[in-house]
Design a protein around this motif. Sequence first.
Motif, PDB file in Angstrom:
ATOM      1  N   LYS A 269      -0.890   4.755  -0.829  1.00 20.35           N
ATOM      2  CA  LYS A 269      -1.768   4.922  -1.984  1.00 20.35           C
ATOM      3  C   LYS A 269      -3.229   5.023  -1.560  1.00 20.35           C
ATOM      4  O   LYS A 269      -4.007   5.775  -2.160  1.00 20.35           O
ATOM      5  N   SER A 270      -3.610   4.260  -0.535  1.00 18.85           N
ATOM      6  CA  SER A 270      -5.010   4.249  -0.105  1.00 18.85           C
ATOM      7  C   SER A 270      -5.474   5.626   0.352  1.00 18.85           C
ATOM      8  O   SER A 270      -6.653   5.967   0.210  1.00 18.85           O
TER       9      SER A 270
ATOM     10  N   ASP B 164       0.822  -1.211   0.000  1.00 24.19           N
ATOM     11  CA  ASP B 164       0.000   0.000   0.000  1.00 24.19           C
ATOM     12  C   ASP B 164       0.857   1.261   0.000  1.00 24.19           C
ATOM     13  O   ASP B 164       0.386   2.334  -0.368  1.00 24.19           O
TER      14      ASP B 164
ATOM     15  N   LEU C  24      -9.371  13.672  -0.796  1.00 26.18           N
ATOM     16  CA  LEU C  24      -9.006  14.587  -1.881  1.00 26.18           C
ATOM     17  C   LEU C  24      -9.915  15.813  -1.927  1.00 26.18           C
ATOM     18  O   LEU C  24      -9.490  16.887  -2.366  1.00 26.18           O
TER      19      LEU C  24
ATOM     20  N   PHE D 231      -3.905   8.661  -0.683  1.00 28.03           N
ATOM     21  CA  PHE D 231      -3.840   9.542  -1.847  1.00 28.03           C
ATOM     22  C   PHE D 231      -5.042   9.344  -2.774  1.00 28.03           C
ATOM     23  O   PHE D 231      -5.453  10.268  -3.472  1.00 28.03           O
ATOM     24  N   ARG D 232      -5.595   8.121  -2.793  1.00 30.28           N
ATOM     25  CA  ARG D 232      -6.694   7.813  -3.712  1.00 30.28           C
ATOM     26  C   ARG D 232      -8.072   7.953  -3.073  1.00 30.28           C
ATOM     27  O   ARG D 232      -9.087   7.735  -3.734  1.00 30.28           O
ATOM     28  N   ASP D 233      -8.119   8.290  -1.800  1.00 27.25           N
ATOM     29  CA  ASP D 233      -9.389   8.411  -1.090  1.00 27.25           C
ATOM     30  C   ASP D 233     -10.115   9.686  -1.546  1.00 27.25           C
ATOM     31  O   ASP D 233      -9.633  10.799  -1.340  1.00 27.25           O
ATOM     32  N   LYS D 234     -11.286   9.528  -2.153  1.00 30.73           N
ATOM     33  CA  LYS D 234     -11.999  10.670  -2.735  1.00 30.73           C
ATOM     34  C   LYS D 234     -12.413  11.687  -1.683  1.00 30.73           C
ATOM     35  O   LYS D 234     -12.408  12.903  -1.943  1.00 30.73           O
TER      36      LYS D 234
ATOM     37  N   ASN E 295       5.382  10.038  -7.844  1.00 33.97           N
ATOM     38  CA  ASN E 295       5.525   8.976  -8.842  1.00 33.97           C
ATOM     39  C   ASN E 295       6.494   9.351  -9.961  1.00 33.97           C
ATOM     40  O   ASN E 295       7.058   8.463 -10.620  1.00 33.97           O
TER      41      ASN E 295
ATOM     42  N   TYR F  30       1.035  13.386  -5.154  1.00 35.38           N
ATOM     43  CA  TYR F  30       1.067  11.981  -5.590  1.00 35.38           C
ATOM     44  C   TYR F  30       1.715  11.861  -6.966  1.00 35.38           C
ATOM     45  O   TYR F  30       2.581  11.008  -7.196  1.00 35.38           O
TER      46      TYR F  30
ATOM     47  N   VAL G  57       3.283   3.967  -1.440  1.00 35.87           N
ATOM     48  CA  VAL G  57       3.659   4.419  -2.782  1.00 35.87           C
ATOM     49  C   VAL G  57       5.035   3.832  -3.092  1.00 35.87           C
ATOM     50  O   VAL G  57       5.951   3.907  -2.270  1.00 35.87           O
TER      51      VAL G  57
ATOM     52  N   ASP H 267      -3.262  15.471  -5.060  1.00 34.88           N
ATOM     53  CA  ASP H 267      -3.096  14.970  -6.432  1.00 34.88           C
ATOM     54  C   ASP H 267      -1.726  15.351  -6.980  1.00 34.88           C
ATOM     55  O   ASP H 267      -1.029  14.527  -7.586  1.00 34.88           O
TER      56      ASP H 267
END
Length: 415
Positions: A343-344, A127, A352, A346-349, A366, A362, A129, A359
């Motif tokens: 990641k969990s 999980d 965000l 960073f991707r949580d709506k 990467n 992240y 990054v 965004d």
Amino acid sequence: MKNKLFSIVIAFIFIFALIACGSTSNSLNNSDKAVNSDSATITVAARDGSHSDVINAVKSAFEQSHNCQIKIVSLSAEDIHDNAIADSGNDIGQYDVIMIDDPLMPEYIEKDILCNLTQLGYIDDEDFVEKSRLLGKDPYPLGATYALPFSGNVQLIFYNKELLGDSPDLSNWESILQTCLKVKASGNDGYAIRGQTGNPIVSDFLPILWAFGGDIFDENNNVVLDSSESRDALSFYCDLKETGSNYDKNALIDAVTSGKASIALGWPSWFISENGSSAEIAQIPGKKDSSSVVLSTGEIGNWLLGITTNSANKELSLELIKYLTSESVQRQALSFGGIPTRKSIFRDKEILKEYPFFDAIYLGTNNSRVRPRTTKWSKIEDVFGAELVKCLNNEQSIDQTIVNSQKAIELLKNE
């Protein structure tokens, strides 16, 4: 008479009961003290400021569930480094867990300061990054795990919207220079240089060096700084400096936030707090100009947690650093201005919505690159930084700066 005798007997029984209860209470208290005195103490050398604040805020749950005490020693980055090295010579270390600025990993491992977590039974957590997770490995990037990513950070561009507008062209460095020249002509500083010797100026210059196709080392660890690309990059850096001023960290943050300067390179943790970001965020361009190929330029700079080889509590310390880098703790850290490494998150709506700038962080993470993996990195920053400062101060030419830096880094490499 009988009534009087009965009263005396009752009184004795009552007094005996009180004594017995008091004795039981004291026994329980003594028992509690015995448990506390037998519990382990885990000492953490943590970066002062928000990183220490996060650990202090969440440690009680771990202490209760593991019957231990966690002692936080808040230190500057330099003091953590120096104290960890000094303490490594002791049979039993003063610190069980240390916070690590990721470029120092090779030095710590060479000096046998960090425990091999893979040998302790740790299994990589996917999980995280990937760019953050790999920072804790040696050999980098596919060796054993020695540290876990506690706080994310990657270099980005921070700019003042009032000076640059809603959508400035920051897609390449030539465009940034032209933008800064216009700001300078209007009476404000264009580019804010962080030009102090050592880490500040080297970190400030490296993304430009990389965008121009230059580097310090090649893939075979040869020093390759003496190149036309390096000279072009340094010449450009000096041009940027002429559009603005040289600031230290705190003054740079204030200048961009207040509108005294329009743009600077920086780290999210400088501009982001529980109240959001104090400046607009953009990716560092990987192109010298509009026709150049895109290269990776933003430095990654995570803070990691590792266990000392001379810790007396390695297994418990491993449980602690797994807890401190867990998803639940990273969610709590957001209220302290923490930058996640998972990641969990960073991707949580929902997250965000509250932290839309995640965004950019992240994406930047990467697309980032690590600073050279060498045990001499802190010394390289010192010698290279000293030469760069001389050039910015017009004490020596661009050519002499590159030549001197090449020689100094080669000497360090061959020590």
